[in-house]
Design an enzyme around this catalytic site. Structure first.
Site, short mmCIF file in Angstrom:
data_model
loop_
_atom_site.label_atom_id
_atom_site.label_comp_id
_atom_site.label_asym_id
_atom_site.label_seq_id
_atom_site.Cartn_x
_atom_site.Cartn_y
_atom_site.Cartn_z
CE1 TYR A 30 27.33 12.00 -54.34
CE2 TYR A 30 27.97 13.88 -54.04
CZ TYR A 30 28.58 12.32 -54.03
OH TYR A 30 29.54 12.47 -54.00
CG ASP A 66 33.13 12.22 -58.61
OD1 ASP A 66 33.36 11.07 -58.40
OD2 ASP A 66 32.36 13.22 -58.38
CG HIS A 91 37.37 8.08 -58.05
ND1 HIS A 91 36.39 8.00 -59.11
CD2 HIS A 91 36.93 10.16 -57.55
CE1 HIS A 91 35.08 9.75 -58.80
NE2 HIS A 91 35.79 10.13 -58.15
#
Length: 328
Positions: A240, A137, A298
């Site tokens: 982010y 990730d 994921h």
């Protein structure tokens, strides 16, 4: 303009009635691992877990969101049992590692370049010259760039789920990317400063929702809630918010025709966002590259640890024919 929160809410709604899978691996008590701390570059105190033989090749693991060192639990146990030296960190903002609270115009500690420097600082403290660096990730994005920023510290790069992209000469905002590929619209929601307070108010609910398909034991979810309750989501969500910083930091990096370090991408066949199609042409960026598939979504590390560990074993056997006795 793509509505990031609406897209994220739609993702949750689409999965809320799906059955929660049974745990997919043995329960590993977090307290049964060797927990350590070190002060690294920038003066930050890092928490990490260390297992295996310190004289063997080091495999350094970098987690993603919303995860911890503990996301690697099945791989830590497996690779250490094979004879390797294994280190799994809590990156800045997570778990028991420092989590500085910063304003939006002072996000530099959380930029990929600085997180890479912090990880490199940990290697300096531990006197480890070179590692096989393994990410998932956000950790996958970090390990690809670690090899760009610190090529002399890398034997090879392995990423689970996360492909890499060529270094960019023009900045592209996440809003533009989301318009081209709506699968990434959730990142607009996570980059919104208001999201921190929202998630801090429902830590267990959010973690259960985000990790529900990852094969968790109840005790494992409790550990995640405990660790994210230490400092909330300010630090984790900052990853982010550093897109512009990362672009600026990467401008001086050489634009190589082929990246020289051996590399492997373990693709999760059912990842709903980092889909296999995203990495179809990735091998063109490397002198040595392998792309292997595992049957998982994921959170492949815990959804299907048996296949992930087998993929790691196969790649390591090619990379290090002498196994844990190799010198890197």
């Amino acid at each position: 303009m793509v509505d990031g929160k609406a897209h994220y809410d739609a993702l949750l709604a689409a999965t809320k009635d799906m059955p929660v899978p049974a745990p997919t691996g043995a329960y590993h008590d977090p307290a049964s691992f060797n927990h350590k701390f070190a002060t690294v570059s920038g003066g930050f105190r890092y928490h990490y877990v260390e297992e295996g033989d310190p004289s063997a090749p080091t495999i350094l693991m970098v987690h993603g969101f919303p995860d911890l060192w503990y996301g690697w639990r099945h791989q830590i146990r497996h690779l250490a049992s094979q004879g390797y030296h294994v280190i799994a960190v809590d990156t800045l903002g997570y778990g028991q590692t420092d989590a500085p609270k910063v304003e939006l115009d002072k996000l530099h500690p959380y930029s990929t370049k600085n997180v890479c420097a912090q990880i490199c600082g940990l290697l300096d403290v531990l006197n480890i010259p070179k590692v096989i660096i393994l990410g998932h990730d956000w950790g996958g994005a970090i390990v690809w760039r670690f090899a760009d920023f610190h090529p002399d510290r890398v034997k090879a790069v392995i990423s689970v789920c996360t492909p890499t992209t060529p270094l960019m000469d023009t900045f592209v905002p996440i809003e533009v990317i989301a318009m081209a590929n709506p699968d990434f619209a959730y990142q607009i929601f996570f980059s919104d400063p208001a999201t921190t307070e929202l998630l801090d108010g429902k830590i267990r609910e959010f973690l259960f929702t985000a990790l529900r398909f990852s094969g968790l034991h109840d005790e494992e979810l409790d550990y995640y809630v405990q660790e994210f309750s230490r400092n909330g989501f300010h630090g984790p969500l900052n990853y982010y918010r550093t897109r512009q910083l990362n672009y600026e930091d990467e401008l001086p990096l050489p634009r190589q025709t082929k990246r020289p370090h051996p590399s492997c991408l373990i693709v999760a066949s059912h990842d709903p966002v980092l889909k296999p199609a995203l990495s179809e042409n990735m091998g063109q960026q490397f002198e040595s590259f392998e792309r292997v598939f595992v049957t998982a979504g994921h959170f492949a590390l815990t959804e299907n640890p048996k296949e992930v560990n087998a993929a790691l074993d196969a790649y390591l056997a090619k990379l290090l024919p002498e196994g844990p006795k190799a010198k890197i």
